[in-house]
Design an enzyme around this catalytic site. Sequence first.
Site, PDB file in Angstrom:
ATOM      1  CG  ASP A  80       0.909  -2.322   0.737  1.00 29.62           C
ATOM      2  OD1 ASP A  80       1.955  -2.883   1.081  1.00 29.62           O
ATOM      3  OD2 ASP A  80       0.764  -1.082   0.766  1.00 29.62           O
ATOM      4  CD  GLU A  81       6.231  -3.397  -0.445  1.00 25.01           C
ATOM      5  OE1 GLU A  81       7.170  -2.725  -0.878  1.00 25.01           O
ATOM      6  OE2 GLU A  81       6.310  -4.130   0.552  1.00 25.01           O
ATOM      7  CE1 TYR A 139      -3.231  -3.095   5.723  1.00 27.75           C
ATOM      8  CE2 TYR A 139      -3.488  -2.563   8.025  1.00 27.75           C
ATOM      9  CZ  TYR A 139      -2.967  -3.371   7.045  1.00 27.75           C
ATOM     10  OH  TYR A 139      -2.190  -4.447   7.397  1.00 27.75           O
ATOM     11  NE  ARG A 179      -0.162   9.373   3.447  1.00 29.16           N
ATOM     12  CZ  ARG A 179       0.543   8.362   2.987  1.00 29.16           C
ATOM     13  NH1 ARG A 179       1.696   8.573   2.389  1.00 29.16           N
ATOM     14  NH2 ARG A 179       0.105   7.116   3.103  1.00 29.16           N
ATOM     15  CG  ASP A 239       3.901   0.461  -1.966  1.00 33.36           C
ATOM     16  OD1 ASP A 239       3.207  -0.370  -1.353  1.00 33.36           O
ATOM     17  OD2 ASP A 239       4.451   1.427  -1.412  1.00 33.36           O
ATOM     18  CG  MET A 240      -1.736  -2.160  -2.981  1.00 36.80           C
ATOM     19  SD  MET A 240      -2.117  -2.146  -4.729  1.00 36.80           S
ATOM     20  CE  MET A 240      -3.754  -1.447  -4.697  1.00 36.80           C
TER      21      MET A 240
HETATM   22  N1  DCP Z   1       0.555  -0.716   8.251  1.00 38.25           N
HETATM   23  C1  DCP Z   1       0.357  -1.101   9.558  1.00 38.25           C
HETATM   24  N2  DCP Z   1       1.109  -0.588  10.541  1.00 38.25           N
HETATM   25  C2  DCP Z   1       2.037   0.282  10.270  1.00 38.25           C
HETATM   26  C3  DCP Z   1       2.282   0.650   8.958  1.00 38.25           C
HETATM   27  C4  DCP Z   1       1.515   0.125   7.941  1.00 38.25           C
HETATM   28  O1  DCP Z   1      -0.519  -1.903   9.833  1.00 38.25           O
HETATM   29  N3  DCP Z   1       2.739   0.796  11.250  1.00 38.25           N
HETATM   30  C5  DCP Z   1      -0.357  -1.223   7.220  1.00 38.25           C
HETATM   31  C6  DCP Z   1      -1.311  -0.119   6.848  1.00 38.25           C
HETATM   32  C7  DCP Z   1      -0.883   0.319   5.515  1.00 38.25           C
HETATM   33  C8  DCP Z   1      -0.286  -0.945   4.931  1.00 38.25           C
HETATM   34  O2  DCP Z   1       0.305  -1.603   6.034  1.00 38.25           O
HETATM   35  O3  DCP Z   1      -1.956   0.807   4.749  1.00 38.25           O
HETATM   36  C9  DCP Z   1       0.762  -0.696   3.880  1.00 38.25           C
HETATM   37  O4  DCP Z   1       1.809   0.061   4.445  1.00 38.25           O
HETATM   38  P1  DCP Z   1       2.654   1.068   3.592  1.00 38.25           P
HETATM   39  O5  DCP Z   1       3.878   1.355   4.315  1.00 38.25           O
HETATM   40  O6  DCP Z   1       2.757   0.587   2.187  1.00 38.25           O
HETATM   41  O7  DCP Z   1       1.836   2.416   3.658  1.00 38.25           O
HETATM   42  P2  DCP Z   1       0.484   2.805   2.986  1.00 38.25           P
HETATM   43  O8  DCP Z   1       0.088   1.847   1.915  1.00 38.25           O
HETATM   44  O9  DCP Z   1      -0.526   3.042   4.054  1.00 38.25           O
HETATM   45  O10 DCP Z   1       0.842   4.224   2.387  1.00 38.25           O
HETATM   46  P3  DCP Z   1       1.807   4.570   1.166  1.00 38.25           P
HETATM   47  O11 DCP Z   1       0.916   5.099   0.088  1.00 38.25           O
HETATM   48  O12 DCP Z   1       2.708   5.616   1.712  1.00 38.25           O
HETATM   49  O13 DCP Z   1       2.544   3.324   0.746  1.00 38.25           O
END
Ligand code: DCP
Length: 556
Positions: free
Chosen positions: A120-121, A23, A60, A18-19
């Site tokens: 991203d997964e 974004y 965060r 999981d990245m």
């Molecule tokens: N995303 C989005 N709208 C949301 C949630 C997420 O467009 N309400 C997009 C932005 C995130 C991407 O999807 O970067 C991946 O979501 P993740 O839930 O995996 O969260 P992140 O990668 O941002 O953070 P984490 O490190 O907690 O996985």
Amino acid sequence: MPVAKPVSSDGRVIAHIDMDCFYVQVEQRKQPELRGLPTAVVQYNSWKGGALIAVGYEARKFGVKRSMRGDEAKGVCPQIHLVQVPVARGKADLNSYREAGSEVVSILARMGRCERASIDEVYLDLTDAAETMLAETSPESLEVIDDEALKSHILGLKHEDGSDMKENVKAWLCRSDADHRDKLLACGVLIVADLRRQVLQEAQFTCSAGISHNKMLSKLASAMNKPAQQTVVPCSSVQGLLESLPIKKMKQLGGKLGSSLQSELGVNFVGDLLQFSEQKLQEYYGINTGTWLWNIARGISGEEVEGRLLPKSHGSGKTFPGPRALKTLPSVQHWLNELCEELSERLQTDLDQNRRIARTLTLHARAYMSSESDSHKKFPSKSCPLRYGTTKIQEDAMNLFQAGLREYLGPFKVKTQGNQKSGWGITGLSVIASKISDIPSGTSSIMKYFQGQDQLCSPSKLAKDQFELENSCSFSENESNSTLNLVEHMKLPEEEATIKNESSDLESMEHQASRNSLEVPFYSSVSSLKRADFSQETPLPFSGTVSEENPIQNQS
Ligand code: DCP
């Protein structure tokens, strides 16, 4: 309803990658001066500084959360850098994120079967690579172990006070008396650490990983230690992990099935399921789901990693919150046209680059009726065979919308034509193209293929007969401009089941377009897991005239 799949082997090595704050990382790669600084990606609109959709880990630390608006984030972290998500057609343009996701997939796919689960997964089946490593260069035979691997979190591994954690991990990885499954996991640890290093070097992104014997446990583990870390679940730790895992956090139990387990059986943690026999669970939830529940209580899951580097479906959607709700058919038509144009472009690219075609078009909407007594009612999702060509997709999507609207309004016969007094409003729209497959080999001409496809019945004529637009389609410039900067977090749609089960849920609409897996969180309640709405398996009856020819289907 979740269904138990036969377990092929408990000696598999499965990783979930999981990245981290994806974004944000993509934007920081575009603007390297932002690296290390508190940063968030925002879907800008004029209301309170727009909605945050991704928050970097530095931000965060100040308490910035995805649920915040830009202004609120600045309140808790005045130095935060808010980067706007690119916009095209008045909505978020996620192409740069999709492409960055593809880059990562191409690196991760080097070591085993790879399933692109969302933007991203990724799931990886590393069993063969681990078996090969074990036979040729097992961890115990190595003099030096990669430092990234030594930083792994091994669930259940105790670190005595004062002991060196890396030494403990090294000892675990190199145990000569470990059973075969743990030895394979140790190889998986080294392989995943190396892949994560390659992703960092080549794509400049950090990611986190879970490593275990199945997808379910790996998915749980990857979220346990973020960012840029990896977590391993040996068999001996499964019970400990699940006994304290809230039932709603488990894949497919975030929705009604999870609620039912809580209220009907008093099950609050996954481990609580252990007290019920398989037969008892089957009595409550049917044979398949009962067995599935019995299995997950024991960390058993036979789900295979599908070899799929490309998305399983394409989606485009947008939300229209509060006063921006669409209240006229012309305004719905306008936005559907925009969404369909984007969808059509992506379908065309997929066709050109991968010779893949999609067969089903589905429309989801979220709506409200002015009369409060009907506020619980969901807008039924509709689907039909997908016809290629932007105009056809636009036409079919509008007809699906009208079929859904008519059913939604039902016997109340609120006006469908739409004006401010129409009594309905649309707060979210999305179009999804699914059932994607390769064009059969041997098909000499794609044009020929589509000509054949066009013979398929189109929903347009029938639906048109049923719902003539009562207003002209003129769209006021004012309205169009005022809706340019709206909150929308489209995530890639993924599995058919997602579409079916979460049809008109706004959260799902926002996220289907970027994350594929069933277990993916709904992002406005970030921690919750994707819901399987087991009560919606039976399609709602189509309330309009159904003819043999009518290919419009309910998609609830
Ligand atoms: N995303 C989005 N709208 C949301 C949630 C997420 O467009 N309400 C997009 C932005 C995130 C991407 O999807 O970067 C991946 O979501 P993740 O839930 O995996 O969260 P992140 O990668 O941002 O953070 P984490 O490190 O907690 O996985």
